[in-house]
Design an enzyme around this catalytic site. Sequence first.
Site, PDB file in Angstrom:
ATOM      1  N   ARG A  90       2.173   8.942  15.664  1.00  0.00           N
ATOM      2  CA  ARG A  90       3.197   7.905  15.769  1.00  0.00           C
ATOM      3  C   ARG A  90       4.507   8.426  15.173  1.00  0.00           C
ATOM      4  NH1 ARG A  90       0.042   2.800  13.236  1.00  0.00           N
ATOM      5  NH2 ARG A  90      -0.762   4.442  11.885  1.00  0.00           N
ATOM      6  N   GLU A 149       0.835  -1.195   0.000  1.00  0.00           N
ATOM      7  CA  GLU A 149       0.000   0.000   0.000  1.00  0.00           C
ATOM      8  C   GLU A 149       0.874   1.250   0.000  1.00  0.00           C
ATOM      9  OE1 GLU A 149      -3.352   0.376  -0.336  1.00  0.00           O
ATOM     10  OE2 GLU A 149      -2.573   2.403  -0.532  1.00  0.00           O
ATOM     11  N   CYS A 203       5.509   5.094   9.134  1.00  0.00           N
ATOM     12  CA  CYS A 203       6.078   4.288   8.042  1.00  0.00           C
ATOM     13  C   CYS A 203       7.563   4.520   7.793  1.00  0.00           C
ATOM     14  CB  CYS A 203       5.289   4.535   6.756  1.00  0.00           C
ATOM     15  SG  CYS A 203       3.629   3.845   6.841  1.00  0.00           S
TER      16      CYS A 203
HETATM   17  P1  NAD Z   1      -2.901   0.587  12.302  1.00  0.00           P
HETATM   18  O1  NAD Z   1      -2.162   0.349  13.553  1.00  0.00           O
HETATM   19  O2  NAD Z   1      -3.604   1.887  12.104  1.00  0.00           O
HETATM   20  O3  NAD Z   1      -3.984  -0.568  12.073  1.00  0.00           O
HETATM   21  C1  NAD Z   1      -3.733  -1.901  12.263  1.00  0.00           C
HETATM   22  C2  NAD Z   1      -5.001  -2.526  12.786  1.00  0.00           C
HETATM   23  O4  NAD Z   1      -4.847  -3.953  12.793  1.00  0.00           O
HETATM   24  C3  NAD Z   1      -5.337  -2.147  14.217  1.00  0.00           C
HETATM   25  O5  NAD Z   1      -6.648  -1.645  14.278  1.00  0.00           O
HETATM   26  C4  NAD Z   1      -5.201  -3.454  15.004  1.00  0.00           C
HETATM   27  O6  NAD Z   1      -6.095  -3.549  16.089  1.00  0.00           O
HETATM   28  C5  NAD Z   1      -5.512  -4.467  13.928  1.00  0.00           C
HETATM   29  N1  NAD Z   1      -4.996  -5.809  14.192  1.00  0.00           N
HETATM   30  C6  NAD Z   1      -3.775  -6.173  14.637  1.00  0.00           C
HETATM   31  N2  NAD Z   1      -3.691  -7.506  14.721  1.00  0.00           N
HETATM   32  C7  NAD Z   1      -4.887  -7.999  14.318  1.00  0.00           C
HETATM   33  C8  NAD Z   1      -5.416  -9.298  14.160  1.00  0.00           C
HETATM   34  N3  NAD Z   1      -4.665 -10.370  14.423  1.00  0.00           N
HETATM   35  N4  NAD Z   1      -6.671  -9.440  13.750  1.00  0.00           N
HETATM   36  C9  NAD Z   1      -7.427  -8.353  13.451  1.00  0.00           C
HETATM   37  N5  NAD Z   1      -6.975  -7.085  13.559  1.00  0.00           N
HETATM   38  C10 NAD Z   1      -5.719  -6.913  13.984  1.00  0.00           C
HETATM   39  O7  NAD Z   1      -1.844   0.356  11.124  1.00  0.00           O
HETATM   40  P2  NAD Z   1      -1.817   1.036   9.683  1.00  0.00           P
HETATM   41  O8  NAD Z   1      -1.231   2.392   9.779  1.00  0.00           O
HETATM   42  O9  NAD Z   1      -3.144   0.848   9.035  1.00  0.00           O
HETATM   43  O10 NAD Z   1      -0.733   0.121   8.955  1.00  0.00           O
HETATM   44  C11 NAD Z   1      -1.023  -1.216   8.578  1.00  0.00           C
HETATM   45  C12 NAD Z   1       0.080  -1.690   7.647  1.00  0.00           C
HETATM   46  O11 NAD Z   1       0.096  -0.886   6.449  1.00  0.00           O
HETATM   47  C13 NAD Z   1       1.483  -1.566   8.223  1.00  0.00           C
HETATM   48  O12 NAD Z   1       2.270  -2.619   7.760  1.00  0.00           O
HETATM   49  C14 NAD Z   1       1.986  -0.253   7.652  1.00  0.00           C
HETATM   50  O13 NAD Z   1       3.395  -0.214   7.565  1.00  0.00           O
HETATM   51  C15 NAD Z   1       1.369  -0.284   6.285  1.00  0.00           C
HETATM   52  N6  NAD Z   1       1.156   1.030   5.676  1.00  0.00           N
HETATM   53  C16 NAD Z   1       0.698   2.071   6.416  1.00  0.00           C
HETATM   54  C17 NAD Z   1       0.465   3.290   5.817  1.00  0.00           C
HETATM   55  C18 NAD Z   1      -0.017   4.469   6.616  1.00  0.00           C
HETATM   56  O14 NAD Z   1       0.045   5.589   6.108  1.00  0.00           O
HETATM   57  N7  NAD Z   1      -0.512   4.282   7.835  1.00  0.00           N
HETATM   58  C19 NAD Z   1       0.725   3.464   4.448  1.00  0.00           C
HETATM   59  C20 NAD Z   1       1.177   2.380   3.712  1.00  0.00           C
HETATM   60  C21 NAD Z   1       1.389   1.162   4.330  1.00  0.00           C
END
Ligand code: NAD
Length: 437
Positions: free
Chosen positions: A327, A151, A260
Amino acid sequence: MNICVVGAGYVGLVTGTVFADLGNEVTCVDKLGGKINALRAGRMPIYEPGLEEMVARNTADGRLSFTTDLASAVRRAEIVFIAVGTPPKADGDTDLSAVEEAAKGIGAAMDRYMVVVNKSTVPVGTGDFVRDVILRYQTQRVPFDVVSNPEFLREGSAIEDTLRPDRIVIGAPSQQVAMTLLELYAPLERPMIITDVHSAEMIKYASNAFLALKISFMNTIANVCEAAGADVTQVTKGVGLDARIGPAFLNAGLGYGGSCFPKDTDSLIHTAARLGHDFGILRAVVEVNRRRVPQFVEKITKVLAPLEDKVIAVLGLAFKPNTDDIRDAKSVDLIRLLWATGATIRAYDPVAVDNARAVLPASVRYASSAYEAAEGADAVVLVTEWNEFKAINLERLRVLMRRPLVFDGRNLWEPERMLRVGVEYYSIGRKPVVPSL
Ligand code: NAD
């Protein structure tokens, strides 16, 4: 298509909602019951422009739902996305425990063929790991495929980025498996790259590392500009107009933060080392970035010392504008350093105060506007370049402050304007403005 998205965070919630908006039936699963209940009640767990309306529309139309019940959501789905967090470990490696937990649950629930898509940012080779975990936890021997679909959305413009990404990367074991994702993304009409799983995983890290490199490079140029009496904003313009370089991610400032870039650069350094390569250039990028806030605090201290009896207004807490995410925000490092000197901190952010309160020292006070934060302050420190700060009434700010002194960590304002208004002004890689009394 029937889609299950595991993890309803910034990535999972936004992509799930956009998939629903494209006409798919989407179930977002999260292990946090509170988050799911809030979403069911129409309350957003994050601030993201346009998200609330899109969630409301799609839940009302019955295309989008929220649950903690992974098994039943998986059993309904043709495609399952893993979008859980992949935080850093203390040594820079990536903590894959949430990915593993999700894969276990998916494996246990799977009762027919499906495509499992890794959307979380994960080190190269994680696709194989997810495959192994699913195989180990399967209760029924059904075939499945694991795809990497990293993503690239940016918080603050996540909906727009998901609808109009620069590219869609699909790393699949075969063309036929890739077709499932191609079909899903086809309505977006965006460029797609079909490749193998390992290469797709690497594309994400290589992209983020390169963007981080651009930032640290220009921040180092800013340091040299400051020493030489040059203006980094002019240098940036001149450099960015070169089509081979481009203007994006060249703005000098306090460096990159957020959930990130810091963890992804560390992770790539770690992965490279594991594979026998010392990623020296990336280690330098990280080190330059780590020094940005301490250097800025030195600048503040030089002008304002001693800080013990000073009131400092900090404008902007979110790691960047248009999000409430704090974060790895530079504001947190900066406030902790200033607070340690004994300064009194009064902070303001349009949306991130609640999140900041949970991690900042208890003595930090929060204002309800930039003007309230600046009232009686000895200095204003700009950390996040929200639009509302850009348009701030500087005359009003000057009159409110005990000492009209501004430190701009993002080069948001023009030095000429500060001079006109009579504000002492220090920014990044540009000459200070010290109005004559
Ligand atoms: P986040 O912490 O906002 O969301 C993750 C969610 O997953 C949380 O709500 C958590 O409760 C849930 N979760 C964790 N373990 C779980 C499980 N076993 N079952 C169900 N739910 C579970 O994280 P995010 O910012 O959305 O990032 C997610 C991924 O995407 C990461 O790898 C991040 O590096 C990547 N990413 C993030 C962004 C960004 O801008 N935030 C952009 C690109 C990629």
